[in-house]
Design a protein around this motif. Structure first.
Motif, short mmCIF file in Angstrom:
data_model
loop_
_atom_site.label_atom_id
_atom_site.label_comp_id
_atom_site.label_asym_id
_atom_site.label_seq_id
_atom_site.Cartn_x
_atom_site.Cartn_y
_atom_site.Cartn_z
N GLU A 1 -7.65 2.39 0.38
CA GLU A 1 -6.72 3.48 0.67
C GLU A 1 -6.02 3.95 -0.60
O GLU A 1 -5.85 5.16 -0.82
N LYS B 1 -8.91 -3.29 2.37
CA LYS B 1 -8.63 -2.00 3.00
C LYS B 1 -7.51 -1.26 2.28
O LYS B 1 -7.57 -0.04 2.07
N GLN C 1 0.83 -1.21 0.00
CA GLN C 1 0.00 0.00 0.00
C GLN C 1 0.86 1.26 0.00
O GLN C 1 0.59 2.21 -0.74
N THR D 1 1.31 4.36 -3.09
CA THR D 1 0.69 5.66 -2.80
C THR D 1 1.70 6.78 -2.60
O THR D 1 1.46 7.71 -1.82
N THR E 1 -14.23 5.19 -2.75
CA THR E 1 -12.93 5.86 -2.95
C THR E 1 -13.06 7.15 -3.75
O THR E 1 -12.16 7.99 -3.71
N SER F 1 -8.63 5.90 -2.72
CA SER F 1 -8.89 7.23 -2.15
C SER F 1 -7.73 8.17 -2.42
O SER F 1 -7.93 9.36 -2.73
#
Length: 1121
Positions: free
Chosen positions: A562, A558, A515, A519, A613, A565
């Motif tokens: 994330e 999850k 993740q 990001t 999201t 989003s």
């Protein structure tokens, strides 16, 4: 002359010691009013008071001085001549020497010094004179608390309002303030004292100025109060809170750099305290003072601070390892307050003195030893608790260091990243070498913390610094070199064969690492597009294929949410396109695929989660949901497919619980709810025959809930379109001749329509149309226009007699929202509330509810048992429908509700035979419908007209009538049902209204407990009554009423200790007995033996909660001397 004589009387009243404080305050107000209105001049008043101000009688002189001071406080906005002000301040300055009149002198000085410039102020010379006289003559610490408080207020006023006048008095001002503060213990006075220090040091900002000579003494006075702790009794009223006082002391500590040589060593010393409070406060103060003192002054303390902070972070016993938190939070600890504050301080020190602290961190032997021994932390279960704490501490330190600055990120990466990479099995200089499995959990954890830190660094600099600058940095080059290998490592953790907590830790940090890498913001990304997409594919593979591993599935979902989003908020179009192609498009079609291996509930959880999201994502997913819903409903209606039935229910629940509320939360997308509602009606119209059998009601309930939510969120114009569309389908129902209802000459009393005991006479499709139409009506706004209101009322008046609850609720909603008839209303276009009520009062529903027992028994005098049973149910349905109509009227404050209440009460009065008790029970429970809050209709969310205090209004209407009826009841059945109705009203009324009638209610409440506890069917009502009684017992203002009825209350509570049908009744009864033990000893002591004997039996109760309350109760009653 008369006015002056009147004023003299008030003066004499104030100085008279026999007068009460209230009389003296009234005298001050009266005199102040005369002066404010210029009836008496202040100068004349002072001359008249001359004797009281100068007499040798110390009591009269003190009273006279106080009177004049309080008058000036009342006249703060009254313009006064400068000469008058100068004369008065001179008088009060002289009185500072007079300790007998000091209280009045302080108030007088304060009143004059606080005056604003447009009403006459004290001159500079006079302010200096006040300061000098105060410092020379007033010994603050020898005074009582109220006078000390006035002294501190006076000092603060002088420093804040006359700084230029008192600044030259440093030789007496600074030592005088030190002396005044020394030894103070009162919280209110200390609050003022700390504020005075803060203002004082700002008067002398020069580090070499006069304050430097007194800095040590001044700080010594402050330091003795650290850390703040209260020793006042709990019952004592204190306006100052501990947190406020501590905050004020902290500001005083940091108010001048001159305190740094004294404050920082003190705070560092307190870090070694065994008291958690002292540690936490020290960390907070250090953090605040570091900012105020500046990097240069704090540099010499960095080494000591690092040592102290490291000890706290490494060894704090309050940090507890938690592997059983929400999603098994890996290496996470439940941080204590101490550790949290230590990490905040460490972050601040890193920002402030980065180079100094990073030298210490990189060269720290403990950290180096942990990283060097990282190979020992391969198996999570094999790591000791102490080692886990140590590893966690290093992770926190590395994270804070990496996110502080580019330079600090480089330092920690260069110092620790190569060792971690090697421990993960990645060859240095050869990132393409094959990887080993399973991974080292310790190295994985520290790598993830480093990655999280540098990602936070990039996010913090985004917009202010070009992301291209990172490409030349050492940490970025290292990450780019080993990024692909790290993704493989993190990916391996998702398929490792470890079990238990080891597997959980691997999963957590593997998913978290992926993740984080996916990001990184903006144009900066250490990984290529293909690598980014590979992360998405790995996570999607878990979500769509590995759903049997619940933990991994939740973590992966999850992470995808994330990432989605983050992409939605960023401006990275390339990442957005990849996310849409790999995640969104596949998720949107998930419900349409024929793969039945994944449960539909999980599919919908994926869809709804990913949809949140971003708007564009949800809009794409919405298209797939609409297609799935249409297909599933069509399959259910046409073929009765049980598999599609479950899918349809899940889809409708997803709409009502997740999708529609999400659009509602972001606002501005009312069309989604509008199209959803119309789509449901299209499905009904397109399917003329329904084959729904099993779980039909569950599907219908889900459809009604979703329809009601959607319509309730629509605007008035859209609601009008929906209700007209729905009404057009009513003509297709066959169970009720709607055409006859639309005929203006059709009777409204329901003759010609046979009533049955249930809805079995309705076809499945008709039931759906009527139920969904009722849901639409319940959700309408009052402004929405409904055509054919009369026909709709006739329909609902008929269908609710069949036991159609939604129709009854819709009737109440219509009555609640219909417009009241006005003179200029076009009667041909608007169906008014008055017309609706006339229609209801001539309907069969009203006739049934008002039939007496004789009429009803004659009507039902048939040998056919089923006919008799149906007649009972029809009347019960009529009573329930009338209750919902009454609720609509009650909430809008209409007077006709009284007629409905009278009718409902009349159903409780006759002595029905044994077989007709169900009607009485329904009538009693109708009052619950009237007063209780409903989620199904008539609430704020569904736009009901709600008049304030409507529950109190029903209480005031019903209470006197029902109490009278109870006293006249001549049968046990009638009495029980009246008590049930009474209980429903009382239990739904706000406690504040109940308390005002406590004296009248307590005997009735106790009697109702006796009557209703005899029948198991009343157990829920008994519990509700007990809760009301406990509310009265615990209200201190009603203690006298409780004392009067103490014996009957205790006897009834004792009887409930053995109530067999509900555990919470026994538990609550014991709690009420415990509360009764606080009543006056003389009143309850005679019952002590009986209570203790009864309580001793409950100590063997099969329920633990009851036994625990019994122990507390026995202790409370046994402790009576």
């Amino acid at each position: 002359m008369a006015d002056l004589t009147h004023c003299v009387k008030h003066i004499e009243s104030f100085v008279d010691s026999s007068c009460t404080p209230a009389q003296q305050a009234a005298s001050v107000d009266a005199i102040a009013a005369l002066v404010k209105n210029d009836i008496i001049k202040l100068e004349s008043l002072v001359r008249e008071m001359g004797l009281y101000l100068t007499t040798t009688d110390s009591f009269l002189r003190a009273r006279g001085t106080l009177l004049l001071a309080e008058l000036l406080a009342c006249l703060a906005s009254k313009p006064l001549e400068n000469e008058t002000v100068l004369s008065l301040i001179g008088f009060f300055t002289e009185r500072l020497v007079d300790w007998k009149a000091l209280h009045g002198a302080l108030i007088g000085c304060l009143s004059l010094l606080r005056r604003k410039g447009n009403v006459g102020i004290v001159s500079s010379s006079k302010a200096q004179a006040v300061t000098q006289s105060f410092l020379q003559n007033v010994q603050v610490q020898s005074l009582r608390q109220s006078d000390r408080k006035l002294c501190f207020e006076l000092l603060r006023c002088l420093l804040e309002r006359y700084p230029d006048d008192v600044v030259h008095l440093e030789n007496v001002l600074i030592p005088g303030i030190c002396e005044s503060i020394d030894g103070e213990k009162d919280p209110e006075c200390l609050m003022l004292a700390f504020q005075i220090v803060e203002v004082l040091v700002h008067l002398y900002p020069d580090p070499t100025g006069p304050l430097s000579s007194y800095a040590s003494d001044l700080f010594e006075n402050l330091s003795c109060y650290f850390p703040i702790h209260f020793t006042h009794p709990k019952g004592e009223d204190i306006d100052v809170k501990k947190e406020e006082l501590s905050r004020t002391l902290m500001v005083a500590f940091a108010s001048t750099p001159l305190f740094e040589p004294f404050a920082i060593p003190l705070l560092l010393e307190k870090l070694s305290s065994s008291l958690p409070l002292a540690k936490v406060e020290s960390l907070k103060y250090l953090s605040y003072c570091s900012d105020k003192y500046g990097a240069a002054r704090m540099a010499k303390h960095v080494k000591v601070m690092w040592s102290a902070l490291k000890d706290i972070i490494y060894t704090s016993p309050e940090s507890v390892l938690s592997l059983e938190s929400e999603l098994v939070d890996g290496m996470s600890f439940q941080e204590s307050h101490t550790v949290t504050e230590a990490l905040l301080l460490l972050q601040k020190v890193i920002y402030q003195n980065s180079n100094l602290l990073l030298d210490l961190i990189v060269s720290d032997e403990d950290i180096k030893r942990t990283v060097d021994d990282i190979h020992q932390f391969k198996d999570f279960n094999g790591i000791t608790l102490q080692s886990k704490q140590r590893l966690h501490a290093v992770g926190c330190i590395l994270y804070l260091s990496a996110k502080a600055s580019i330079a600090s990120c480089n330092r920690v990466f260069e110092g620790f990243f190569p060792c971690l990479i090697h421990a993960l099995g990645i060859s240095l200089g050869n990132s393409d070498a094959p990887l080993s499995s399973p991974c080292n959990i310790g190295a994985t954890y520290l790598c993830v913390e480093l990655l999280a830190g540098c990602r936070t660094l990039v996010i913090g600099t985004e917009g202010s610094t070009s992301t291209n600058i990172f490409s030349k940095e050492a940490w970025c080059n290292m990450l780019c070199s080993y990024g692909t290998s790290l993704i493989e490592i993190f990916g391996l953790t998702l398929v490792t064969g470890q079990d238990g907590s080891t597997q959980n830790a691997y999963l957590h940090y593997g998913v978290k690492g992926l993740q984080i890498l996916a990001t990184f913001p903006g144009n900066f990304h250490p990984l290529s597009k293909s690598v980014y997409e590979s992360i998405l594919l790995k996570l999607m593979s878990v979500v769509t294929l590995n759903f049997k591993d619940a933990l991994l599935w939740k973590l992966a979902l999850k992470a995808l949410v994330e990432i989605g989003s983050f992409v939605d908020k960023s401006e990275d179009t390339e990442k957005a396109r990849s996310f849409d192609a790999i995640v969104v498009d596949r998720i949107a079609s998930l419900m349409l695929c024929d793969d039945l291996t994944m449960p539909s509930q999980l599919k919908l959880e994926i869809i709804s989660s990913i949809g949140t999201t971003g708007l564009s994502c949800m809009q794409k997913i919405l298209q797939g949901l609409e297609s799935s819903l249409s297909a599933s409903l069509s399959g259910v209606f046409v073929n009765g497919d049980p598999k599609l039935l479950g899918i349809a229910i899940a889809l409708l629940e997803c709409y009502s619980c997740k999708v529609l509320p999400w659009f509602d939360s972001i606002g501005g997308h009312e069309e989604v709810q509008f199209h959803f509602a119309l789509n449901i009606w299209d499905q009904i119209e397109n399917n003329m025959s329904f084959c729904v059998s099993s779980q039909e009601q569950q599907l219908l309930d889900a459809a009604m809930t979703a329809m009601q939510y959607a319509v309730g969120r629509c605007l008035v114009q859209s609601q009008t379109v929906i209700v007209n569309r729905a009404f057009s389908l009513l003509s297709s129902i066959t169970s009720i001749p709607l055409k006859d209802l639309m005929n203006d000459t059709a009777p409204v009393n329901g003759e010609g329509f046979e009533s049955n005991d249930d809805l079995s006479c309705f076809s499945c499709r008709d039931n759906w149309i009527i139920s969904l139409f009722a849901s639409v009506v319940k959700a309408l706004r009052p402004q929405a226009h409904i055509t054919n209101v009369k026909v709709i009322l006739q329909l609902f008046l008929t269908t609710q007699l069949y036991g159609h609850v939604a129709s009854a609720q819709a009737l109440g909603s219509i009555i609640n929202k219909l417009a009241v008839k006005v003179d200029d209303m076009d009667a041909s276009k608007v169906f008014s509330l008055e017309e609706a009520m006339d229609m209801i009062f001539s309907s069969r529903l009203w006739i049934l509810c008002n039939e007496g027992p004789t009429e009803f028994l004659v009507a039902g005098n048939n040998d056919d048992t089923s006919f008799r049973y149906n007649s009972l149910l029809v009347k019960s349905h009529a009573i329930e429908g009338l209750a919902w109509i009454g609720k609509g009227l009650l909430m809008r404050g209409h007077e006709k509700v009284k007629d409905i209440v009278v009718t409902l009460l009349s159903c409780l009065l006759p002595n029905y035979e044994q077989g007709l008790q169900s009607i009485m029970r329904t009538a009693a429970d109708a009052f619950y419908i009237l007063i209780s809050d409903s989620d199904a209709c008539l609430n704020k969310r569904l736009h009901a007209t709600i008049r304030p205090l409507y529950k109190q209004r029903l209480f005031s209407i019903v209470l006197p009538v029902i109490l009278s009826l109870i006293s006249k009841a001549d049968s046990s059945i009638q009495r029980a049902m009246l008590y049930r109705a009474f209980a429903n009203v009382v239990c739904g009324t706000p406690l504040s209204a109940i308390l005002s009638e406590a004296k009248k209610l307590i005997p009735i409440l106790v009697d109702s407990l006796f009557v209703l506890s005899e029948d198991i069917l009343h157990k829920d009502i008994v519990y509700s009554i007990l809760l009301v009684l406990s509310g009265i017992l615990t209200d201190k203002k009603r203690s006298e009423v409780v004392v009067e009825n103490a014996h009957i209350i205790i006897r009834r509570l004792i009887a409930l200790l053995s109530y067999p049908h509900m555990m919470v009744i026994r538990e609550t009864a014991i709690q009420c007995l415990t509360a009764m033990s606080e009543l006056p000893h003389a009143r309850i002591y005679p019952m002590r033996t009986q209570v203790l004997l009864s309580i001793s039996k409950t100590l063997d109760d099969p329920k633990r909660a009851v036994r625990q309350e019994a122990v507390k109760c026995r202790q409370a009653w046994a402790s009576m001397a």
